[in-house]
Write a protein that holds these residues in place. Structure first.
Motif, PDB file in Angstrom:
ATOM      1  N   LEU A 196       7.927 -12.487  -5.929  1.00 47.90           N
ATOM      2  CA  LEU A 196       8.327 -13.349  -4.815  1.00 47.90           C
ATOM      3  C   LEU A 196       9.572 -12.834  -4.089  1.00 47.90           C
ATOM      4  O   LEU A 196      10.110 -13.525  -3.225  1.00 47.90           O
ATOM      5  N   GLY A 197       9.989 -11.611  -4.442  1.00 40.01           N
ATOM      6  CA  GLY A 197      11.182 -11.080  -3.797  1.00 40.01           C
ATOM      7  C   GLY A 197      10.913  -9.851  -2.963  1.00 40.01           C
ATOM      8  O   GLY A 197      11.222  -9.802  -1.779  1.00 40.01           O
ATOM      9  N   GLY A 198      10.323  -8.836  -3.572  1.00 40.60           N
ATOM     10  CA  GLY A 198      10.074  -7.588  -2.860  1.00 40.60           C
ATOM     11  C   GLY A 198      10.160  -6.419  -3.812  1.00 40.60           C
ATOM     12  O   GLY A 198       9.521  -6.419  -4.870  1.00 40.60           O
ATOM     13  N   TYR A 199      11.013  -5.453  -3.492  1.00 45.13           N
ATOM     14  CA  TYR A 199      11.130  -4.254  -4.316  1.00 45.13           C
ATOM     15  C   TYR A 199      12.600  -3.888  -4.462  1.00 45.13           C
ATOM     16  O   TYR A 199      13.425  -4.152  -3.577  1.00 45.13           O
ATOM     17  N   VAL A 229       0.838  -1.200   0.000  1.00 45.68           N
ATOM     18  CA  VAL A 229       0.000   0.000   0.000  1.00 45.68           C
ATOM     19  C   VAL A 229       0.872   1.248   0.000  1.00 45.68           C
ATOM     20  O   VAL A 229       0.644   2.188  -0.766  1.00 45.68           O
ATOM     21  N   HIS A 230       1.903   1.247   0.839  1.00 48.07           N
ATOM     22  CA  HIS A 230       2.788   2.407   0.907  1.00 48.07           C
ATOM     23  C   HIS A 230       3.579   2.578  -0.392  1.00 48.07           C
ATOM     24  O   HIS A 230       3.789   3.711  -0.855  1.00 48.07           O
ATOM     25  N   ILE A 231       4.025   1.481  -0.984  1.00 52.75           N
ATOM     26  CA  ILE A 231       4.748   1.557  -2.257  1.00 52.75           C
ATOM     27  C   ILE A 231       3.854   2.131  -3.343  1.00 52.75           C
ATOM     28  O   ILE A 231       4.272   2.979  -4.156  1.00 52.75           O
ATOM     29  N   CYS A 232       2.606   1.685  -3.377  1.00 53.08           N
ATOM     30  CA  CYS A 232       1.652   2.176  -4.373  1.00 53.08           C
ATOM     31  C   CYS A 232       1.477   3.684  -4.248  1.00 53.08           C
ATOM     32  O   CYS A 232       1.500   4.421  -5.256  1.00 53.08           O
ATOM     33  N   ARG A 233       1.298   4.159  -3.023  1.00 52.14           N
ATOM     34  CA  ARG A 233       1.123   5.594  -2.805  1.00 52.14           C
ATOM     35  C   ARG A 233       2.398   6.360  -3.140  1.00 52.14           C
ATOM     36  O   ARG A 233       2.343   7.457  -3.709  1.00 52.14           O
ATOM     37  N   LEU A 234       3.545   5.795  -2.795  1.00 50.30           N
ATOM     38  CA  LEU A 234       4.817   6.440  -3.090  1.00 50.30           C
ATOM     39  C   LEU A 234       5.018   6.559  -4.598  1.00 50.30           C
ATOM     40  O   LEU A 234       5.424   7.615  -5.102  1.00 50.30           O
ATOM     41  N   ARG A 235       4.744   5.504  -5.321  1.00 52.97           N
ATOM     42  CA  ARG A 235       4.865   5.561  -6.782  1.00 52.97           C
ATOM     43  C   ARG A 235       3.943   6.617  -7.377  1.00 52.97           C
ATOM     44  O   ARG A 235       4.331   7.346  -8.296  1.00 52.97           O
ATOM     45  N   ARG A 236       2.729   6.686  -6.867  1.00 52.78           N
ATOM     46  CA  ARG A 236       1.770   7.662  -7.384  1.00 52.78           C
ATOM     47  C   ARG A 236       2.275   9.087  -7.178  1.00 52.78           C
ATOM     48  O   ARG A 236       2.151   9.942  -8.054  1.00 52.78           O
ATOM     49  N   LYS A 237       2.866   9.345  -6.025  1.00 51.27           N
ATOM     50  CA  LYS A 237       3.379  10.684  -5.747  1.00 51.27           C
ATOM     51  C   LYS A 237       4.615  10.993  -6.584  1.00 51.27           C
ATOM     52  O   LYS A 237       4.797  12.124  -7.065  1.00 51.27           O
ATOM     53  N   LEU A 238       5.474   9.998  -6.792  1.00 50.27           N
ATOM     54  CA  LEU A 238       6.645  10.202  -7.622  1.00 50.27           C
ATOM     55  C   LEU A 238       6.254  10.425  -9.082  1.00 50.27           C
ATOM     56  O   LEU A 238       6.907  11.180  -9.800  1.00 50.27           O
ATOM     57  N   ALA A 239       5.178   9.782  -9.500  1.00 48.99           N
ATOM     58  CA  ALA A 239       4.726   9.924 -10.888  1.00 48.99           C
ATOM     59  C   ALA A 239       4.245  11.334 -11.183  1.00 48.99           C
ATOM     60  O   ALA A 239       4.291  11.792 -12.332  1.00 48.99           O
ATOM     61  N   GLN A 240       3.794  12.036 -10.170  1.00 46.23           N
ATOM     62  CA  GLN A 240       3.296  13.395 -10.371  1.00 46.23           C
ATOM     63  C   GLN A 240       4.412  14.363 -10.734  1.00 46.23           C
ATOM     64  O   GLN A 240       4.167  15.412 -11.321  1.00 46.23           O
ATOM     65  N   GLY A 241       5.652  13.999 -10.413  1.00 47.57           N
ATOM     66  CA  GLY A 241       6.768  14.890 -10.691  1.00 47.57           C
ATOM     67  C   GLY A 241       7.692  14.381 -11.779  1.00 47.57           C
ATOM     68  O   GLY A 241       8.790  14.873 -11.947  1.00 47.57           O
ATOM     69  N   GLY A 242       7.269  13.366 -12.528  1.00 47.77           N
ATOM     70  CA  GLY A 242       8.105  12.807 -13.581  1.00 47.77           C
ATOM     71  C   GLY A 242       7.907  11.310 -13.674  1.00 47.77           C
ATOM     72  O   GLY A 242       6.874  10.781 -13.289  1.00 47.77           O
ATOM     73  N   ASN A 243       8.937  10.614 -14.166  1.00 46.70           N
ATOM     74  CA  ASN A 243       8.820   9.165 -14.353  1.00 46.70           C
ATOM     75  C   ASN A 243       9.525   8.380 -13.253  1.00 46.70           C
ATOM     76  O   ASN A 243       9.864   7.221 -13.432  1.00 46.70           O
ATOM     77  N   ALA A 244       9.758   9.012 -12.116  1.00 47.64           N
ATOM     78  CA  ALA A 244      10.514   8.366 -11.042  1.00 47.64           C
ATOM     79  C   ALA A 244       9.793   7.144 -10.471  1.00 47.64           C
ATOM     80  O   ALA A 244      10.425   6.298  -9.851  1.00 47.64           O
ATOM     81  N   ALA A 245       8.471   7.079 -10.660  1.00 50.90           N
ATOM     82  CA  ALA A 245       7.734   5.928 -10.145  1.00 50.90           C
ATOM     83  C   ALA A 245       8.262   4.628 -10.727  1.00 50.90           C
ATOM     84  O   ALA A 245       8.224   3.574 -10.085  1.00 50.90           O
ATOM     85  N   GLU A 246       8.781   4.686 -11.965  1.00 47.46           N
ATOM     86  CA  GLU A 246       9.283   3.490 -12.628  1.00 47.46           C
ATOM     87  C   GLU A 246      10.595   2.998 -12.022  1.00 47.46           C
ATOM     88  O   GLU A 246      11.034   1.890 -12.308  1.00 47.46           O
ATOM     89  N   LEU A 247      11.215   3.831 -11.188  1.00 50.68           N
ATOM     90  CA  LEU A 247      12.490   3.451 -10.593  1.00 50.68           C
ATOM     91  C   LEU A 247      12.324   2.461  -9.451  1.00 50.68           C
ATOM     92  O   LEU A 247      13.286   1.833  -9.030  1.00 50.68           O
ATOM     93  N   ILE A 248      11.113   2.330  -8.921  1.00 52.35           N
ATOM     94  CA  ILE A 248      10.830   1.333  -7.889  1.00 52.35           C
ATOM     95  C   ILE A 248      10.131   0.165  -8.559  1.00 52.35           C
ATOM     96  O   ILE A 248       8.981   0.266  -8.963  1.00 52.35           O
ATOM     97  N   GLN A 249      10.831  -0.919  -8.700  1.00 55.55           N
ATOM     98  CA  GLN A 249      10.294  -2.068  -9.426  1.00 55.55           C
ATOM     99  C   GLN A 249       9.950  -3.205  -8.473  1.00 55.55           C
ATOM    100  O   GLN A 249      10.618  -3.413  -7.456  1.00 55.55           O
TER     101      GLN A 249
END
Length: 235
Positions: A223-226, A199-219
């Motif tokens: 079965l592993g994580g992020y 949930v926190h990752i989803c929200r973080l990506r959404r906020k990063l996406a508002q300022g550019g393409n940084a959301a794509e940097l968190i993959q």
């Protein structure tokens, strides 16, 4: 119980000074300094500098004021927030930006557990606190707990979101499990659900996406994580 090493002042914003007095005394017994202000003064106090480690909002009688205060502070600050309010405002408080939303009559012991967890979450060592991190035009300042977009605008994050971003940036290219992110941020205190990280990752990506393409940097690693794949440029 161990008191966090960081010497932070706890800001108590309240509409009930009779409740705030014993709360300040309890914080003092745990070695934590505090300052008490009216709800209307909290925003200016938070903006005045970085001396406050946590904001505790006590909204016992003024419906909606505590929620409005959370939203207003979240537009400019990532300071950890504990909101004490009526039961009907619990979920609304989390949506408004509080890190923990507890009933007004929560016992002091339970409240102190959450306060200590938030302080541990913010307790970076001095070298880390001086180390500003840059990636793809973004700037992360652990000392001021600020995230600045490439255009210079401030991006407000919950404390847990900020700590997840810091944890990922500290180990670029390394897959961090949900469990390790829970351990790094103390998100799971009292409710150790690994899926809360999603949930926190989803929200973080959404906020990063508002300022550019940084959301794509968190993959996501199945079965592993992020993993953070951006190039980090520490100052």
């Amino acid at each position: 119980m161990e008191t966090p090493r960081r010497k932070s002042v706890i800001l108590i914003a309240t509409d009930d000074f009779a409740f705030a007095a014993p709360l300040a005394e309890e914080l003092g017994r745990h070695g934590l300094a505090s300052a008490v202000v009216a709800l209307a003064q909290a925003t200016d106090q938070v903006r005045s500098g970085d001396r406050f480690g946590i904001l505790i909002i006590v909204a016992s009688t003024t419906a909606g004021i505590g929620l409005d205060l959370c939203r207003r502070i979240r537009t400019t600050s990532s300071i950890p927030i504990v909101l004490l309010s009526g039961a009907e405002e619990q979920l609304d408080g989390l949506e408004a930006g509080a890190d923990y939303c507890l009933p007004f009559h929560t016992d002091m012991r339970r409240l102190m557990v959450h306060v200590r967890a938030l302080l541990r979450r913010s307790d970076l060592n001095e070298d880390e606190r001086r180390l500003t991190v840059n990636f793809e035009g973004w700037r992360v300042d652990p000392r001021r707990r600020e995230l600045l977009a490439p255009d210079g605008s401030h991006v407000a994050l919950l404390a847990a979101e900020f700590e997840i971003l810091i944890a990922l940036c500290r180990q670029p290219g390394v897959v961090l499990s949900r469990r390790s992110l829970l351990d790094a941020t103390h998100i799971g205190l009292g409710r150790p659900l690994e899926r809360s990280v999603d949930v926190h990752i989803c929200r973080l990506r959404r906020k990063l996406a508002q300022g550019g393409n940084a959301a794509e940097l968190i993959q996501t690693v199945r079965l592993g994580g992020y993993v953070f794949i951006g190039k980090i440029n520490p100052e």
